[in-house]
Design a protein around this motif. Structure first.
Motif, PDB file in Angstrom:
ATOM      1  N   LEU A  30     -23.383   5.599  -8.888  1.00  0.00           N
ATOM      2  CA  LEU A  30     -22.580   4.563  -8.649  1.00  0.00           C
ATOM      3  C   LEU A  30     -21.618   4.929  -9.648  1.00  0.00           C
ATOM      4  O   LEU A  30     -20.569   4.244  -8.610  1.00  0.00           O
ATOM      5  N   ILE A  31     -21.017   6.097  -9.637  1.00  0.00           N
ATOM      6  CA  ILE A  31     -19.723   6.891  -9.165  1.00  0.00           C
ATOM      7  C   ILE A  31     -19.325   6.946  -7.189  1.00  0.00           C
ATOM      8  O   ILE A  31     -18.397   6.834  -7.160  1.00  0.00           O
ATOM      9  N   GLU A  32     -20.342   7.670  -7.239  1.00  0.00           N
ATOM     10  CA  GLU A  32     -20.633   7.769  -5.078  1.00  0.00           C
ATOM     11  C   GLU A  32     -20.249   6.174  -4.880  1.00  0.00           C
ATOM     12  O   GLU A  32     -19.556   6.569  -3.908  1.00  0.00           O
ATOM     13  N   LYS A  33     -21.320   5.249  -5.435  1.00  0.00           N
ATOM     14  CA  LYS A  33     -21.092   4.354  -4.452  1.00  0.00           C
ATOM     15  C   LYS A  33     -19.798   4.086  -4.303  1.00  0.00           C
ATOM     16  O   LYS A  33     -18.556   2.954  -3.747  1.00  0.00           O
ATOM     17  N   SER A  34     -19.380   3.488  -6.121  1.00  0.00           N
ATOM     18  CA  SER A  34     -17.730   3.880  -6.075  1.00  0.00           C
ATOM     19  C   SER A  34     -16.778   4.397  -5.564  1.00  0.00           C
ATOM     20  O   SER A  34     -15.456   3.702  -4.497  1.00  0.00           O
ATOM     21  N   LYS A  35     -16.624   5.694  -4.685  1.00  0.00           N
ATOM     22  CA  LYS A  35     -15.799   6.041  -3.946  1.00  0.00           C
ATOM     23  C   LYS A  35     -16.299   5.855  -2.801  1.00  0.00           C
ATOM     24  O   LYS A  35     -14.542   5.585  -2.186  1.00  0.00           O
ATOM     25  N   GLU A  36     -17.885   5.087  -2.395  1.00  0.00           N
ATOM     26  CA  GLU A  36     -18.079   5.149  -0.866  1.00  0.00           C
ATOM     27  C   GLU A  36     -17.093   4.129  -0.160  1.00  0.00           C
ATOM     28  O   GLU A  36     -15.835   3.833   0.782  1.00  0.00           O
ATOM     29  N   ARG A  37     -16.873   2.696  -1.752  1.00  0.00           N
ATOM     30  CA  ARG A  37     -16.662   1.348  -1.403  1.00  0.00           C
ATOM     31  C   ARG A  37     -14.975   1.652  -1.808  1.00  0.00           C
ATOM     32  O   ARG A  37     -13.548   0.803  -0.743  1.00  0.00           O
ATOM     33  N   LEU A  38     -14.004   2.630  -2.143  1.00  0.00           N
ATOM     34  CA  LEU A  38     -13.095   3.076  -1.997  1.00  0.00           C
ATOM     35  C   LEU A  38     -12.112   3.342  -0.630  1.00  0.00           C
ATOM     36  O   LEU A  38     -11.758   3.058  -0.638  1.00  0.00           O
ATOM     37  N   LYS A  39     -13.083   4.054  -0.026  1.00  0.00           N
ATOM     38  CA  LYS A  39     -13.285   4.790   1.414  1.00  0.00           C
ATOM     39  C   LYS A  39     -13.194   3.623   2.297  1.00  0.00           C
ATOM     40  O   LYS A  39     -11.943   3.217   3.200  1.00  0.00           O
ATOM     41  N   GLN A  40     -13.685   2.727   2.193  1.00  0.00           N
ATOM     42  CA  GLN A  40     -13.878   1.368   3.138  1.00  0.00           C
ATOM     43  C   GLN A  40     -12.391   0.743   2.275  1.00  0.00           C
ATOM     44  O   GLN A  40     -12.119  -0.124   3.887  1.00  0.00           O
TER      45      GLN A  40
ATOM     46  N   GLU B 171     -13.173   8.389 -11.670  1.00  0.00           N
ATOM     47  CA  GLU B 171     -13.983   9.350 -12.123  1.00  0.00           C
ATOM     48  C   GLU B 171     -13.665   9.068 -13.568  1.00  0.00           C
ATOM     49  O   GLU B 171     -15.037  10.368 -14.061  1.00  0.00           O
ATOM     50  N   ARG B 172     -12.837   8.295 -14.216  1.00  0.00           N
ATOM     51  CA  ARG B 172     -12.995   8.320 -15.530  1.00  0.00           C
ATOM     52  C   ARG B 172     -13.374   7.123 -16.452  1.00  0.00           C
ATOM     53  O   ARG B 172     -14.179   7.555 -17.245  1.00  0.00           O
ATOM     54  N   SER B 173     -14.221   6.200 -14.686  1.00  0.00           N
ATOM     55  CA  SER B 173     -15.192   5.372 -15.566  1.00  0.00           C
ATOM     56  C   SER B 173     -16.628   5.942 -15.704  1.00  0.00           C
ATOM     57  O   SER B 173     -17.005   5.217 -16.451  1.00  0.00           O
ATOM     58  N   ARG B 174     -16.607   7.570 -16.324  1.00  0.00           N
ATOM     59  CA  ARG B 174     -17.730   7.606 -16.434  1.00  0.00           C
ATOM     60  C   ARG B 174     -17.916   7.757 -17.715  1.00  0.00           C
ATOM     61  O   ARG B 174     -19.225   7.655 -18.087  1.00  0.00           O
ATOM     62  N   GLU B 175     -16.726   7.741 -18.401  1.00  0.00           N
ATOM     63  CA  GLU B 175     -16.865   7.663 -19.580  1.00  0.00           C
ATOM     64  C   GLU B 175     -17.091   6.783 -20.473  1.00  0.00           C
ATOM     65  O   GLU B 175     -17.630   6.501 -21.519  1.00  0.00           O
ATOM     66  N   THR B 176     -16.913   5.037 -19.622  1.00  0.00           N
ATOM     67  CA  THR B 176     -16.941   4.004 -20.329  1.00  0.00           C
ATOM     68  C   THR B 176     -18.962   3.439 -19.850  1.00  0.00           C
ATOM     69  O   THR B 176     -18.437   2.567 -19.871  1.00  0.00           O
TER      70      THR B 176
ATOM     71  N   TYR C 230       0.889  -0.947  -0.135  1.00  0.00           N
ATOM     72  CA  TYR C 230       0.231  -0.291  -0.054  1.00  0.00           C
ATOM     73  C   TYR C 230       1.070   1.323  -0.098  1.00  0.00           C
ATOM     74  O   TYR C 230       2.430   1.200   0.556  1.00  0.00           O
ATOM     75  N   SER C 231       0.500   2.051  -0.639  1.00  0.00           N
ATOM     76  CA  SER C 231       0.977   3.379  -0.512  1.00  0.00           C
ATOM     77  C   SER C 231      -0.586   4.985  -0.820  1.00  0.00           C
ATOM     78  O   SER C 231      -1.569   4.210  -1.379  1.00  0.00           O
ATOM     79  N   GLY C 232      -0.398   5.725  -0.099  1.00  0.00           N
ATOM     80  CA  GLY C 232      -1.307   6.583  -0.279  1.00  0.00           C
ATOM     81  C   GLY C 232      -1.410   7.178  -1.707  1.00  0.00           C
ATOM     82  O   GLY C 232      -2.652   6.881  -2.463  1.00  0.00           O
ATOM     83  N   LYS C 233      -0.430   6.627  -3.332  1.00  0.00           N
ATOM     84  CA  LYS C 233      -0.101   7.119  -4.024  1.00  0.00           C
ATOM     85  C   LYS C 233      -2.018   6.473  -4.937  1.00  0.00           C
ATOM     86  O   LYS C 233      -2.740   7.049  -5.772  1.00  0.00           O
ATOM     87  N   ASP C 234      -2.480   4.918  -4.488  1.00  0.00           N
ATOM     88  CA  ASP C 234      -2.852   3.861  -4.121  1.00  0.00           C
ATOM     89  C   ASP C 234      -4.407   4.807  -4.564  1.00  0.00           C
ATOM     90  O   ASP C 234      -5.058   5.038  -5.507  1.00  0.00           O
ATOM     91  N   VAL C 235      -5.122   5.307  -3.402  1.00  0.00           N
ATOM     92  CA  VAL C 235      -6.136   6.039  -3.253  1.00  0.00           C
ATOM     93  C   VAL C 235      -6.234   7.032  -4.707  1.00  0.00           C
ATOM     94  O   VAL C 235      -6.994   7.130  -5.279  1.00  0.00           O
ATOM     95  N   ARG C 236      -5.503   7.692  -4.780  1.00  0.00           N
ATOM     96  CA  ARG C 236      -5.181   8.933  -6.008  1.00  0.00           C
ATOM     97  C   ARG C 236      -5.839   8.330  -7.688  1.00  0.00           C
ATOM     98  O   ARG C 236      -6.404   9.055  -8.212  1.00  0.00           O
ATOM     99  N   THR C 237      -4.774   7.224  -7.158  1.00  0.00           N
ATOM    100  CA  THR C 237      -4.969   6.639  -8.850  1.00  0.00           C
ATOM    101  C   THR C 237      -5.915   6.011  -8.839  1.00  0.00           C
ATOM    102  O   THR C 237      -6.717   6.084 -10.466  1.00  0.00           O
ATOM    103  N   ASN C 238      -6.460   5.348  -7.849  1.00  0.00           N
ATOM    104  CA  ASN C 238      -7.782   4.882  -8.052  1.00  0.00           C
ATOM    105  C   ASN C 238      -9.220   5.881  -7.631  1.00  0.00           C
ATOM    106  O   ASN C 238     -10.203   5.266  -8.744  1.00  0.00           O
ATOM    107  N   THR C 239      -9.156   7.034  -7.598  1.00  0.00           N
ATOM    108  CA  THR C 239     -10.011   7.972  -7.324  1.00  0.00           C
ATOM    109  C   THR C 239     -10.060   8.258  -8.828  1.00  0.00           C
ATOM    110  O   THR C 239     -10.904   9.001  -9.411  1.00  0.00           O
ATOM    111  N   PHE C 240      -8.793   8.391  -9.478  1.00  0.00           N
ATOM    112  CA  PHE C 240      -8.431   9.123 -11.015  1.00  0.00           C
ATOM    113  C   PHE C 240      -9.530   8.113 -12.042  1.00  0.00           C
ATOM    114  O   PHE C 240     -10.481   8.385 -12.666  1.00  0.00           O
ATOM    115  N   LEU C 241      -8.693   6.866 -11.291  1.00  0.00           N
ATOM    116  CA  LEU C 241      -9.454   5.939 -12.358  1.00  0.00           C
ATOM    117  C   LEU C 241     -11.209   5.517 -12.062  1.00  0.00           C
ATOM    118  O   LEU C 241     -11.991   5.601 -13.184  1.00  0.00           O
TER     119      LEU C 241
END
Length: 619
Positions: free
Chosen positions: A362-372, A345-350, A332-343
């Motif tokens: 669904l985007i908000e649910k994904s962010k909540e799951r990332l938090k957990q 956000e980008r999933s909106r397009e696909t 684990y590193s803190g950068k992983d959180v930033r990378t997943n947040t970016f991914l």
């Protein structure tokens, strides 16, 4: 009619069912729908495969991945069960031949991709054969609350409605929260289903989190600890897969790669190299793994943190499918959180969703799951307990078989340091700054980084006020405050900034104390609790290697993965029991009638030769 136990022994070589399997089969044979939530390696497929043999007509198994169907059908052929699959990988000629043989009743089980269900050609077949059961594998894909939602799964209830007679409907998954369970039952229109939940805990798996300063060096150390074993290394991006795979190969390990940027041909070849043990290490994105039934995966290492606990549990669960001890390590590193947040956000397009409001939900649910998921990765308490609690399951607060439980901690009062962190966030906001966790920690420890000085963050009154903690320790304390909701993360542009909460105010006003758990001595994780088999002697391990060599040769001759012949667990049971006759060989777990006939004499010969050599050596 044969009893289910007799079929289990005949085809799969097991004397008794695992937890939940018999209950599912009994319900199906009584004509009831079933919803089974069983962890990876618990034997979900046996539930519908044994049932299919006892039901009239044919069982349709709906499966999301070509690799899953291909492997399962080949494994069924190995034990003498007639089965086939229908998906985009077969030619038009193969498809028509499969349809013809299915109509003639040549198969007991037919695997089909969900996209094929509502085609005219498949509906034509469905009207002409007796479909006794429709089994939905990876059933969580039907839920928009789940991590693998697939639009094509919504066709399943329409397909069932088109059939001349409603068959028994069953659904199987390894990863489902309570909400996803409800979705599966409702969307698939299961009728008063028998609910089977065997629990998410897989005691043979060791869970660990490491926070190395150099992930590549840590990975190579882990591979050294697991030398000679097969495993998967998951990365979050294609670029990371390429870089990590190169580093692993340069270090002298047999590794291959898998991600969506490769051609179908290369992905197929690389997957085959891994399954056939030509390359024991697979470096991959999450595009790899669903339905891969490789039984001898001894470790799964996440080079990057996944986006949610459902994904992590499913991917880590590909280790130890044979019930043998295995390691699941997250770097684990803190950068992983930033990378997943970016991914995310980008999933909106696909995203395969047309409704804008649903997409944002669904985007908000994904962010909540990332938090957990982040809470898990930064936890100082039992990892297994945290994971099981997420899936709604009660468990002891300490498992003794995770990195947190194997680390000695002491409690320290961190109220003063917490106040300094909160003060820094407050002062920065008043000055118009939006600080991330990393940047706030830089300010607090008085970092001389160029970006800190350029932004004039060294002018803040809280600059350098923490002098007895490292940058990592400050970030860890922030993570603990976030978990307790005494601090928050909120989206600002393309990153997450720290924000104060009602809990922050309580700490500042001395209405709440903050303690943190600090590790005293971290035990080496090379051989976690439960990773050695006390029933295997050094002599047994020598025999085990000889049996593996025979298995490899047979697999090469037949063009199948070695675990299709026998799993490692079966070879180990041979080492313990050392059968002398075919009758004794049939008592080995995993040796059914067909496999005993095909391979029994060869393995008996290896065992006899080994025992004879041992006697000569001891005389």
């Amino acid at each position: 009619m044969m009893e289910p136990e007799a079929l289990l022994q005949q085809y799969f070589g097991h004397a008794s069912f695992r937890t939940g399997q018999k209950k599912a089969i009994d319900a199906i044979l009584q004509g009831r729908d079933v919803l089974a939530v069983m962890p990876t390696g618990a034997g979900k497929s046996v539930c519908y495969q044994i049932s299919a043999l006892l039901l009239p007509g044919i069982t349709i198994v709906i499966s999301p991945l070509i690799s899953l169907m291909k492997d399962q059908v080949e494994a069924l052929h190995q034990v003498g069960i007639p089965a086939a699959y229908v998906n985009s990988s077969i030619s038009s000629e193969e498809f028509h031949m499969t349809m013809q043989l299915a109509q003639q009743g040549k198969y007991k089980i037919l695997y089909v991709a969900p996209e094929r269900l509502m085609t005219d050609s498949f509906l034509w077949l469905a009207e002409r054969v007796q479909i006794s059961m429709v089994a939905v594998d990876e059933a969580h894909c039907v839920s928009q609350w789940g991590q693998d939602f697939r639009q094509s799964y919504l066709d399943i209830p329409m397909f069932v409605q088109q059939l001349p007679r409603r068959p028994i409907c069953t659904a199987f998954t390894a990863t489902a929260t309570v909400q996803v369970e409800r979705d599966i039952a409702e969307i698939l229109q299961l009728q008063n289903p028998e609910m089977i939940k065997t629990g998410f805990d897989r005691k043979n798996l060791f869970f660990g989190v490491r926070r190395p300063s150099n992930k590549t060096a840590e990975l190579l150390e882990l591979l050294k600890e697991n030398s000679g074993k097969s495993g998967v290394v998951y990365c979050s991006t294609r670029k990371a897969v390429e870089e990590v795979c190169d580093a692993v190969c340069d270090a002298g390990y047999g590794a291959t790669r898998y991600h969506a940027g490769l051609s179908d041909r290369e992905r197929g070849q690389n997957q085959e190299d891994f399954l056939y043990d030509r390359k024991p290490i697979m470096v991959a994105t999450n595009a790899f793994g669903m339905g891969i039934d490789k039984s001898n995966v001894s470790f799964v290492i996440h080079f990057n943190m996944p986006k949610d606990l459902e994904s992590y549990y499913q991917e880590a669960g590909r280790a130890g499918r044979d019930g043998e001890p295995a390691q699941c390590i997250l770097l684990y590193s803190g950068k992983d959180v930033r990378t997943n947040t970016f991914l995310i956000e980008r999933s909106r397009e696909t995203m395969d969703v047309e409704d804008d409001a649903l997409r944002e939900f669904l985007i908000e649910k994904s962010k909540e799951r990332l938090k957990q998921m982040t809470f898990y990765a930064t936890s100082t308490s039992c990892l297994r307990h945290r994971m099981l609690r997420y899936f709604g399951e009660n468990s002891p607060e300490s498992c003794g078989n995770c990195s947190c439980c194997q680390t000695n901690y002491k409690e320290e009062d961190a109220t003063l340091e917490a106040k300094k962190i909160l003060s820094c966030v407050y002062r920065a906001q008043k000055s118009g700054y939006h600080l991330s966790r990393t940047m706030a920690a830089d300010v607090l420890i008085g970092s001389k980084k160029e970006v800190v000085l350029r932004m004039r963050l060294d002018q803040l009154s809280t600059y350098g006020i923490i002098d007895k903690m490292s940058h990592r320790e400050v970030v860890q304390l922030m993570d603990e405050l976030i978990q307790r909701e005494d601090l928050a993360l909120r989206q600002f542009k393309d990153y997450q900034e720290l924000a104060l909460t009602a809990g922050s105010v309580e700490i500042i006003r001395d209405q709440k104390q903050v303690t943190r758990r600090v590790p005293i001595v971290r035990e080496k994780l090379a051989a976690p609790a439960g990773t050695t088999d006390p029933t295997m002697t050094a002599e047994d391990n020598t025999l085990f290697q000889k049996l593996r060599e025979m298995r490899t040769q047979l697999a090469k001759n037949e063009g199948v993965p070695p675990y299709f012949i026998f799993a490692d667990a079966t070879l180990r049971d041979m080492c313990r029991k050392k059968p002398h006759t075919m009758g004794e060989m049939r008592q080995v777990s995993g040796v059914g009638v067909i496999k005993a006939q095909k391979y029994g004499k060869k393995f008996l010969g290896v065992i006899a030769g080994h025992l004879e050599g041992s006697m000569v050596g001891n005389s």
